[in-house]
Design a protein around this motif. Structure first.
Motif, PDB file in Angstrom:
ATOM      1  N   GLY A  17       0.746  -1.237   0.000  1.00  0.00           N
ATOM      2  CA  GLY A  17       0.000   0.000   0.000  1.00  0.00           C
ATOM      3  C   GLY A  17       0.783   1.298   0.000  1.00  0.00           C
ATOM      4  N   VAL A  18       2.108   1.254  -0.059  1.00  0.00           N
ATOM      5  CA  VAL A  18       2.885   2.495  -0.081  1.00  0.00           C
ATOM      6  C   VAL A  18       2.979   2.964  -1.531  1.00  0.00           C
ATOM      7  CG1 VAL A  18       5.054   3.608   0.550  1.00  0.00           C
ATOM      8  CG2 VAL A  18       4.164   1.740   1.944  1.00  0.00           C
ATOM      9  N   ASN A  58     -14.120   7.854   6.368  1.00  0.00           N
ATOM     10  CA  ASN A  58     -13.223   8.266   7.449  1.00  0.00           C
ATOM     11  C   ASN A  58     -11.819   8.531   6.928  1.00  0.00           C
ATOM     12  OD1 ASN A  58     -14.699   5.829   9.709  1.00  0.00           O
ATOM     13  ND2 ASN A  58     -15.234   7.987   9.466  1.00  0.00           N
ATOM     14  N   LEU A  59     -11.308   7.608   6.126  1.00  0.00           N
ATOM     15  CA  LEU A  59      -9.919   7.697   5.685  1.00  0.00           C
ATOM     16  C   LEU A  59      -9.716   8.782   4.635  1.00  0.00           C
ATOM     17  CD1 LEU A  59      -9.294   3.878   5.741  1.00  0.00           C
ATOM     18  CD2 LEU A  59      -8.189   5.572   7.201  1.00  0.00           C
ATOM     19  N   THR A  60     -10.760   9.128   3.903  1.00  0.00           N
ATOM     20  CA  THR A  60     -10.677  10.275   3.011  1.00  0.00           C
ATOM     21  C   THR A  60     -10.571  11.560   3.823  1.00  0.00           C
ATOM     22  OG1 THR A  60     -11.991   9.126   1.328  1.00  0.00           O
ATOM     23  CG2 THR A  60     -11.812  11.513   1.120  1.00  0.00           C
ATOM     24  N   ASP A  61     -11.381  11.664   4.874  1.00  0.00           N
ATOM     25  CA  ASP A  61     -11.322  12.841   5.750  1.00  0.00           C
ATOM     26  C   ASP A  61      -9.958  12.979   6.412  1.00  0.00           C
ATOM     27  OD1 ASP A  61     -13.964  13.409   5.147  1.00  0.00           O
ATOM     28  OD2 ASP A  61     -14.774  12.471   6.963  1.00  0.00           O
ATOM     29  N   VAL A  74      -5.788   9.827   4.234  1.00  0.00           N
ATOM     30  CA  VAL A  74      -5.116   8.568   3.884  1.00  0.00           C
ATOM     31  C   VAL A  74      -5.566   8.096   2.500  1.00  0.00           C
ATOM     32  CG1 VAL A  74      -4.813   6.138   4.522  1.00  0.00           C
ATOM     33  CG2 VAL A  74      -4.856   7.909   6.296  1.00  0.00           C
ATOM     34  N   CYS A  75      -6.862   8.114   2.274  1.00  0.00           N
ATOM     35  CA  CYS A  75      -7.439   7.678   0.997  1.00  0.00           C
ATOM     36  C   CYS A  75      -7.529   8.873   0.044  1.00  0.00           C
ATOM     37  CB  CYS A  75      -8.822   7.080   1.244  1.00  0.00           C
ATOM     38  SG  CYS A  75      -9.745   6.696  -0.252  1.00  0.00           S
ATOM     39  N   LYS A 132       3.633  12.931   0.441  1.00  0.00           N
ATOM     40  CA  LYS A 132       2.324  12.367   0.806  1.00  0.00           C
ATOM     41  C   LYS A 132       2.389  11.659   2.158  1.00  0.00           C
ATOM     42  CE  LYS A 132      -0.819   8.649  -0.685  1.00  0.00           C
ATOM     43  NZ  LYS A 132      -2.079   9.370  -0.477  1.00  0.00           N
ATOM     44  N   TYR A 133       3.406  10.830   2.354  1.00  0.00           N
ATOM     45  CA  TYR A 133       3.469  10.044   3.587  1.00  0.00           C
ATOM     46  C   TYR A 133       4.030  10.837   4.758  1.00  0.00           C
ATOM     47  CZ  TYR A 133       1.884   6.201   0.816  1.00  0.00           C
ATOM     48  OH  TYR A 133       1.095   5.415   0.013  1.00  0.00           O
TER      49      TYR A 133
END
Length: 320
Positions: free
Chosen positions: A210-211, A255-258, A261-262, A310-311
């Motif tokens: 997922g990276v 949740n992860l969009t907020d 992460v997504c 990004k990370y």
């Protein structure tokens, strides 16, 4: 595709579908025109599906993500790519069939597709180890990523696993090291990388694929550091608190969009991907082509800088 067993909150949906099936069966046996009644029921069914899936609680999202008739990696491969050539083995120990990978054509572009693969029945689940890779699975994935880098082709990873296999043999062969190496190498791989959480994205077993430059999630998929049951067992000493844990973990695509992460949520058909594999695949294929069109225009050095940024931007902390 086999008939999907229904989830508890789908009871009303199943009831209306049963009425439709009975009417169609009656029409076949008696030659009766039931088109009007069936049309009304199908409209009602579509509305109910939309309303039900718009207000799912986090624990219900978990149930949908784990739905056993949800399409898996090879189901998407069959529908969104052509010229699939599967590659096997990590060249060190064996071929781990919990991870599949190979060359394919996505639109007019050659890509390397790598994904977790679960089984449909007990025999296949034993073969696929219930979608939980051993270290050789992650080493196979990294070997294929490096091959894609060598030929300047983008990588698409499909994430769907409860987590990496925690068995003694896997630990003896370096499970943690294999995952850590994937994290490091993916962060600096000189080719575009896109990952999609298509079902259950669990812990480091998911993160090892997922990276990437872009993280997509299907609408009803989940992505979390631990399962709700595992979290509940640690925090509340009982898996009975899994609903509370699912809420706290913020594991849904919304949740992860907020949280940043997504990067993009891929919509699923009303009733979830398990209700219509083809529509789910069409949505995913279109999203992947669009994202790759964007990423493949960027110079590699700029792509790597964006990936690092990004990370580095994920998460927040206070220093005293």
């Amino acid at each position: 595709m086999a008939t999907a067993p229904h989830l508890e909150f789908e009871r009303d949906i199943v009831e209306i579908q049963g009425q439709i099936d009975k009417l169609l069966d009656l029409a076949d046996r008696k030659g009766i025109d039931v088109s009007t009644e069936v049309g009304i029921l199908r409209e009602k069914l579509q509305t109910l599906r939309e309303q039900t899936y718009e207000r799912l609680r986090p624990i219900e999202q978990v149930q949908v993500a784990r739905q056993p008739q949800r399409p898996y990696s090879l189901d998407y491969v069959e529908r969104i790519v052509t010229d699939w050539v599967e590659l096997h083995g990590d060249r060190m120990f064996r071929d781990d069939e919990a991870i599949v990978g190979g060359w394919a054509r996505l639109g007019d572009r050659t890509v390397m597709v790598i994904g977790h693969q679960k089984g449909r029945d007990m025999k296949e689940n034993l073969k696929r180890n219930f979608g939980m890779p051993h270290p050789e699975g992650y080493r196979k994935a990294l070997r294929l990523m490096r091959q894609a880098e060598k030929f300047g082709r983008p990588v698409v990873t499909l994430i769907d696993t409860p987590g990496a296999y925690p068995g003694i043999g896997a630990e003896e062969r370096g499970q943690a090291e294999a995952i850590a190496t994937n994290l490091r190498e993916m962060s600096r791989l000189r080719t575009p990388l896109v990952s999609v959480v298509i079902g259950e994205g669990g812990s480091g077993g998911a993160l090892a694929l997922g990276v990437t430059d872009r993280i997509l999630m299907l609408e009803h998929s989940i992505y979390s550091v631990i399962s709700p049951e595992g979290c509940a067992a640690i925090l509340w000493r009982s898996a009975e608190h899994r609903e509370k844990a699912a809420e706290a973990l913020k594991l849904t695509s919304a949740n992860l969009t907020d949280l940043g992460v997504c990067d993009e949520v891929v919509p699923e058909p009303a009733g979830g991907a398990h209700s219509d594999w083809d529509s789910a695949a069409d949505n995913l294929g279109a999203a992947l082509e669009r994202v790759l069109d964007d990423l493949c225009t960027l110079p590699i050095d700029e792509l790597l800088q964006s990936r690092w940024a990004k990370y580095e931007a994920l998460g927040a902390w206070n220093e005293e």
